[in-house]
Motif scaffolding. Structure first.
Motif, PDB file in Angstrom:
ATOM      1  N   GLY A  53       0.828  -1.206   0.000  1.00  0.00           N
ATOM      2  CA  GLY A  53       0.000   0.000   0.000  1.00  0.00           C
ATOM      3  C   GLY A  53       0.861   1.255   0.000  1.00  0.00           C
ATOM      4  O   GLY A  53       2.017   1.231   0.436  1.00  0.00           O
ATOM      5  N   LEU A  54       0.281   2.339  -0.502  1.00  0.00           N
ATOM      6  CA  LEU A  54       0.980   3.633  -0.537  1.00  0.00           C
ATOM      7  C   LEU A  54       0.391   4.455   0.609  1.00  0.00           C
ATOM      8  O   LEU A  54      -0.669   5.050   0.462  1.00  0.00           O
ATOM      9  N   ALA A  55       1.110   4.455   1.749  1.00  0.00           N
ATOM     10  CA  ALA A  55       0.458   4.883   2.993  1.00  0.00           C
ATOM     11  C   ALA A  55       0.843   6.280   3.443  1.00  0.00           C
ATOM     12  O   ALA A  55       1.969   6.742   3.229  1.00  0.00           O
ATOM     13  N   GLY A  56      -0.102   6.935   4.096  1.00  0.00           N
ATOM     14  CA  GLY A  56       0.161   8.229   4.720  1.00  0.00           C
ATOM     15  C   GLY A  56      -0.836   8.470   5.831  1.00  0.00           C
ATOM     16  O   GLY A  56      -1.942   7.918   5.809  1.00  0.00           O
ATOM     17  N   ARG A  57      -0.442   9.300   6.814  1.00  0.00           N
ATOM     18  CA  ARG A  57      -1.337   9.523   7.957  1.00  0.00           C
ATOM     19  C   ARG A  57      -2.603  10.249   7.520  1.00  0.00           C
ATOM     20  O   ARG A  57      -2.570  11.113   6.644  1.00  0.00           O
ATOM     21  N   ILE A  58      -3.717   9.910   8.171  1.00  0.00           N
ATOM     22  CA  ILE A  58      -5.006  10.425   7.680  1.00  0.00           C
ATOM     23  C   ILE A  58      -5.286  11.858   8.127  1.00  0.00           C
ATOM     24  O   ILE A  58      -6.240  12.464   7.670  1.00  0.00           O
ATOM     25  N   ASP A  59      -4.435  12.395   9.034  1.00  0.00           N
ATOM     26  CA  ASP A  59      -4.761  13.719   9.581  1.00  0.00           C
ATOM     27  C   ASP A  59      -3.973  14.836   8.922  1.00  0.00           C
ATOM     28  O   ASP A  59      -3.844  15.919   9.464  1.00  0.00           O
ATOM     29  N   ASN A  60      -3.370  14.579   7.759  1.00  0.00           N
ATOM     30  CA  ASN A  60      -2.559  15.602   7.099  1.00  0.00           C
ATOM     31  C   ASN A  60      -3.003  15.722   5.630  1.00  0.00           C
ATOM     32  O   ASN A  60      -2.793  14.809   4.826  1.00  0.00           O
ATOM     33  N   GLN A  61      -3.624  16.845   5.307  1.00  0.00           N
ATOM     34  CA  GLN A  61      -4.181  17.036   3.955  1.00  0.00           C
ATOM     35  C   GLN A  61      -3.118  16.929   2.868  1.00  0.00           C
ATOM     36  O   GLN A  61      -3.354  16.372   1.806  1.00  0.00           O
ATOM     37  N   LYS A  62      -1.932  17.487   3.166  1.00  0.00           N
ATOM     38  CA  LYS A  62      -0.859  17.491   2.175  1.00  0.00           C
ATOM     39  C   LYS A  62      -0.417  16.042   1.873  1.00  0.00           C
ATOM     40  O   LYS A  62      -0.184  15.666   0.726  1.00  0.00           O
ATOM     41  N   THR A  63      -0.335  15.240   2.932  1.00  0.00           N
ATOM     42  CA  THR A  63       0.044  13.823   2.777  1.00  0.00           C
ATOM     43  C   THR A  63      -0.976  13.119   1.878  1.00  0.00           C
ATOM     44  O   THR A  63      -0.613  12.374   0.959  1.00  0.00           O
ATOM     45  N   LEU A  64      -2.255  13.371   2.149  1.00  0.00           N
ATOM     46  CA  LEU A  64      -3.311  12.711   1.373  1.00  0.00           C
ATOM     47  C   LEU A  64      -3.241  13.136  -0.093  1.00  0.00           C
ATOM     48  O   LEU A  64      -3.336  12.309  -1.004  1.00  0.00           O
TER      49      LEU A  64
END
Ligand code: TXA
Ligand code: MG
Length: 318
Positions: free
Chosen positions: A29-40
């Motif tokens: 999976g290509l993962a990133g934390r859900i609480d950061n808009q830039k990451t998403l």
């Protein structure tokens, strides 16, 4: 162009809002934390995924996942008791803790509690869920090995190597309809209709399970999981040699390669994407896969769901 990172590096990168490719038991999976808009935003950009196609939120355990659901959770809790951690994703009404970028503005969220020990350790230590689509480019084959991910993104995305994925196909996605006492399967996987039906019956839920076909849902594109060379689906009960001579007459300048399905379906599922990847290395190849009448049963429906979408042409030689 080797972008592999250690577990501690992956954890620090994820903490600081970077996107990291991580192993799960299904596919990488290509993962990133859900609480950061830039990451998403970065996840969508790296994958070249259109913003209308929502992401799955991966949680450490049911008590964490529950925080994001609005409404009655009895059924989902029961399913999680039986199938989590594991390759099941449930689509449920969301609350406002989940950003609309994750869900592509829908009022539902897809939640999954994965099983691979590395993603479990990451989720436990981060204490925040990870949004993660499969780590492929949009529309292409999903990766089941760390080296696949390194080559897909030309070494530009950090990858945590967790070995070969055990399941090999993406999770089963279901959407309960509490009002009509139904569970719809949006994407078949190795947790099958029969497994779900048994769990419901054992726990006294008077629900039925049905495939959701021919209706729009975000990930329901007809073309998907495509290898780099054409995959031809041949319905036939004849010998391979006859299929090959038929295909040779159609595609005289190509090398005809067979995707073999002569193993138990769980094993085929595990190696399906890596076999397709191997067979597409030579750009002169054409891959064919033979659909026969005996390939029936629930894991087969997940396999044929992917192969139908991956294929660019069909012939019926029966
Ligand atoms: O096994 C898996 O599920 C892997 C691993 C990495 O966990 N993930 C995965 O994610 O396959 P992805 O994004 O490649 O596929 C998820 C599918 C997409 O087709 C998306 O449209 C659908 O889930 N989806 C996500 N949220 C949804 C929602 N709220 N309603 C309906 N479909 C949703
Ligand atoms: Mg995908």
């Amino acid at each position: 162009m080797n972008s592999k990172v250690t577990y501690n590096q992956a954890l620090d990168l994820l903490k600081s809002g970077e996107v990291v490719a991580i192993p799960t038991e299904t596919v990488y999976g290509l993962a990133g934390r859900i609480d950061n808009q830039k990451t998403l935003e970065n996840i969508f950009n790296i994958k070249k995924r259109p913003s209308f196609d929502p992401l799955i939120v991966h949680c450490y355990k049911a008590s964490q996942a529950k925080q994001y659901i609005s409404g009655d959770i009895k059924l989902v809790e029961c399913l999680w008791k039986v199938f989590s951690p594991g390759p099941l994703t449930v689509v449920v009404p969301k609350n406002d803790k989940i950003s609309s970028m994750i869900t592509a503005n829908q009022n539902t969220v897809a939640l999954r509690i994965p099983k691979h020990f590395l993603v479990r350790n990451l989720l436990e230590n981060l204490n925040i869920p990870l949004a993660a689509p499969s780590a492929n480019l949009y529309g292409k084959l999903s990766p089941t090995k760390a080296d696949d991910v390194v080559s897909i993104f030309s070494g530009k995305v950090p990858v945590l190597d967790g070995g070969d994925c055990e399941v090999g196909l993406e999770s089963t996605i279901i959407q309960p309809d509490l009002k009509n006492k139904k569970i719809f399967i949006l994407r078949p996987g190795t947790i099958t209709k029969e497994h779900l039906q048994k769990c419901l019956k054992d726990n006294n839920f008077d629900f039925s399970v049905a495939d959701k076909k021919n209706s729009f849902h975000p990930g329901g594109q007809i073309e998907h999981y495509q290898p780099d060379v054409p995959l031809i689906l041949v319905e036939s009960d004849t010998e391979d040699s006859q299929i090959i001579s038929f295909l040779k007459s159609k595609y005289p300048s190509r090398f005809i390669q067979k995707l073999s399905l002569e193993k138990p379906p769980q094993i085929i599922a595990r190696y399906l994407y890596s076999d397709l990847r191997k067979l597409s290395q030579d750009k002169n190849n054409i891959i064919f896969v033979n659909r026969t009448k005996n390939q029936v049963g629930e894991v087969w429906s997940a396999i044929w769901n992917r192969l139908e979408k991956a294929s660019s042409k069909k012939f019926n030689l029966t």
